[in-house]
Motif scaffolding. Structure first.
Motif, PDB file in Angstrom:
ATOM      1  N   ALA A   7       7.376 -27.219  18.554  1.00 31.63           N
ATOM      2  CA  ALA A   7       6.576 -26.041  18.237  1.00 31.63           C
ATOM      3  C   ALA A   7       5.436 -26.343  17.288  1.00 31.63           C
ATOM      4  N   GLY A   8       4.333 -25.686  17.489  1.00 30.16           N
ATOM      5  CA  GLY A   8       3.271 -25.803  16.509  1.00 30.16           C
ATOM      6  C   GLY A   8       2.054 -26.560  16.994  1.00 30.16           C
ATOM      7  N   GLY A  21       1.573 -24.632  12.823  1.00 35.07           N
ATOM      8  CA  GLY A  21       2.947 -24.412  12.389  1.00 35.07           C
ATOM      9  C   GLY A  21       3.669 -25.721  12.280  1.00 35.07           C
ATOM     10  N   PRO A  22       4.927 -25.669  11.870  1.00 37.14           N
ATOM     11  CA  PRO A  22       5.664 -26.922  11.731  1.00 37.14           C
ATOM     12  C   PRO A  22       5.872 -27.592  13.078  1.00 37.14           C
ATOM     13  N   ASN A 222      11.213 -22.802  13.191  1.00 41.23           N
ATOM     14  CA  ASN A 222      10.555 -22.508  14.467  1.00 41.23           C
ATOM     15  C   ASN A 222      11.204 -21.395  15.272  1.00 41.23           C
ATOM     16  N   ARG A 223      12.433 -21.046  14.933  1.00 42.20           N
ATOM     17  CA  ARG A 223      13.126 -20.076  15.781  1.00 42.20           C
ATOM     18  C   ARG A 223      13.532 -18.796  15.054  1.00 42.20           C
ATOM     19  N   CYS A 224      13.482 -18.797  13.741  1.00 39.31           N
ATOM     20  CA  CYS A 224      13.904 -17.590  13.010  1.00 39.31           C
ATOM     21  C   CYS A 224      12.683 -16.855  12.506  1.00 39.31           C
ATOM     22  N   ASP A 258      10.240 -14.560   6.177  1.00 35.31           N
ATOM     23  CA  ASP A 258       9.934 -14.935   7.561  1.00 35.31           C
ATOM     24  C   ASP A 258       9.258 -16.312   7.560  1.00 35.31           C
ATOM     25  N   PRO A 259       9.951 -17.345   8.031  1.00 31.09           N
ATOM     26  CA  PRO A 259       9.352 -18.688   7.987  1.00 31.09           C
ATOM     27  C   PRO A 259       8.070 -18.788   8.807  1.00 31.09           C
ATOM     28  N   GLN A 260       7.909 -17.856   9.751  1.00 29.73           N
ATOM     29  CA  GLN A 260       6.713 -17.902  10.611  1.00 29.73           C
ATOM     30  C   GLN A 260       5.519 -17.195   9.974  1.00 29.73           C
TER      31      GLN A 260
END
Ligand SMILES: C[S@@+](CC[C@H](N)C(=O)[O-])C[C@H]1O[C@@H](n2cnc3c(N)ncnc32)[C@H](O)[C@@H]1O
Length: 421
Positions: A7-8, A21-22, A222-224, A258-260
């Motif tokens: 992801a990212g 993103g990461p 990446n998913r939460c 929210d990590p995103q």
């Protein structure tokens, strides 16, 4: 180190342009002989299996506790009406933890774009996972508390804030375009420190070596996205030093943020691999931030030397942590257990200038705040600068560093010891 990962979006190395993103890059083992690739694949699947085996492992512990209890004289059992119901509650909590672990590995199978772990080397595997791997997995579950729960806030404040504040002091946003200040966080664990630094606008890369941590940080980062949408029961594996059974089965929720939520322009990445193998480009980073990391080395001086090499002239190394050497007492492993005094001497001899030094910063590490036994680490904290006015002969410096690399540090992947919690 040029292949992109999950992801990212694409990347081309630590100093590449803005990321969305990461991402995850798996550093290949140099010279990759087939046998090394096979061992690496075995290791990958061994850790996946450990995640899958968790429920059975905890179930066995619970069964043993039930058997012990039922072996007591009936009149003793009658005095303890809640024990069996608590053990069933622990089993339910483990079932729940297993669901989260399944989600983590579901998202891990293809997380490295430049490495295919393919199918397992040993498809017939049915052996139980080792106690060692189970301990690593339980520690990883506790790492969610430290990095991504509200319950870990105080611990993060004591460990991460001194580092973050120092970065902000040394590279203030009113004097620097912070997006051009590059910060590397080796041994990034579940990624929160690196994420917080990126959130402030710095270019930040976390580096991590353990698949336990990599699978889990990939999942969170990446998913939460929904705050506190997931639950774990991190304390059910502790059977001693508990005051109340509800302390043992209390949940934590994550992620607390929210990590995103990082701005799209943020340059934040995660790179998988052994720190000393992945990072060998001289004069590349403005800042290296190590937290509870340097004692993971076989030879801590190799870490110090690598940090010296990869820092730009004028760059800073910020460190906070104890010296609980991970390979101490491990058979067939190089482990040089130096005092802080010795490491300090080596840091100065190498040419670093110590600008800040505190020899007593008290912190915890994945602490169970309701346990009857609690550990405090009396950490050292320092800021060491690689002077800006050094003259480098890159070629000679490279040769020196390569000669001093220890063979043990290049040995096949092994998960190190856990620290005490
Ligand atoms: C004690 S943990 C600290 C994690 C994180 N910095 C924190 O404060 O929560 C040390 C981390 O370093 C990682 N590590 C150990 N050796 C490493 C290496 N050679 N390269 C990269 N990471 C490594 C371990 O897997 C582990 O996640």
């Amino acid at each position: 180190m040029a292949e992109a990962a999950a992801a990212g979006g694409p990347q081309s190395g630590p100093q590449s342009g803005p990321q969305s993103g990461p991402f995850y890059h798996k550093e290949r083992i140099k010279s990759s002989p087939e046998e090394e690739a096979r061992l690496e694949r075995l290791h990958f699947w061994r850790i996946i299996d450990a995640f899958r085996y968790y429920r059975v492992h905890v179930g066995e512990q619970v069964k043993r506790a039930e058997r012990q209890f039922l072996s007591l004289p009936k009149h003793h059992q009658n005095l303890l009406p809640n024990v069996l119901s608590n053990l069933s509650r622990i089993r339910q909590c483990a079932d729940h933890n297993q669901e989260v672990l399944q989600a983590i590995i579901h998202n891990s199978l293809n997380m490295f774009e430049n490495i295919e772990y393919g199918s397992r080397v040993d498809p017939q595997k049915s052996r139980p996972s080792s106690t060692f791997d189970m301990d690593k997995l339980k520690s990883t579950i506790k790492q969610f508390v430290r990095d991504w729960s509200e319950a870990g806030r105080a611990e993060r404040d004591s460990c991460y804030q001194p580092i973050i504040q120092e970065i902000q002091r040394l590279f203030p946003s009113d004097q620097y375009d912070v997006s051009k200040v590059s910060v590397l966080v080796p041994g990034a664990g579940l990624g929160r420190l690196a994420w917080e630094i990126a959130r402030l606008g710095y270019t930040c890369q976390g580096n991590e070596w353990s698949f336990f941590m990599l699978f889990s940080s990939n999942f969170v980062l990446n998913r939460c996205e929904n705050v506190n949408s997931l639950t774990l029961y991190p304390w059910i594996h502790q059977f001693s030093n508990i005051k109340k059974s509800t302390d043992q089965t209390r949940p934590i929720t994550f992620p607390d943020v929210d990590p995103q939520s990082l701005p799209l322009t943020t340059d934040f990445s995660m790179v998988a691999g052994d720190f000393v193998e992945v990072y060998n480009e001289p004069d590349s980073w403005d800042c290296v931030a190590t937290c509870f990391f340097i004692d993971t080395a076989h030879n801590v001086i190799e870490y110090v030397e690598t940090i010296w090499k990869i820092l730009k002239p004028g760059g800073v190394w910020i460190n906070l942590g104890p010296l609980l050497y991970h390979f101490e007492n491990m058979a067939n492993e190089l482990s040089v257990e130096l005092t802080y005094e010795d490491i300090r001497t080596a840091i100065l001899n190498l040419g670093f200038h110590l600008e800040v030094e505190k020899e007593s910063v008290q912190t915890t590490y994945t602490e169970n705040e309701r346990s009857m036994l609690r550990y405090v680490y009396d950490c050292v904290f320092f800021v060491a600068r690689k002077p800006a006015d050094l003259y480098f002969n890159g070629q000679e410096e490279d040769d020196d560093l390569q000669q001093s690399s220890s063979p043990a540090a290049k040995a096949p992947r092994r998960e190190g010891y856990d620290r005490l919690t």
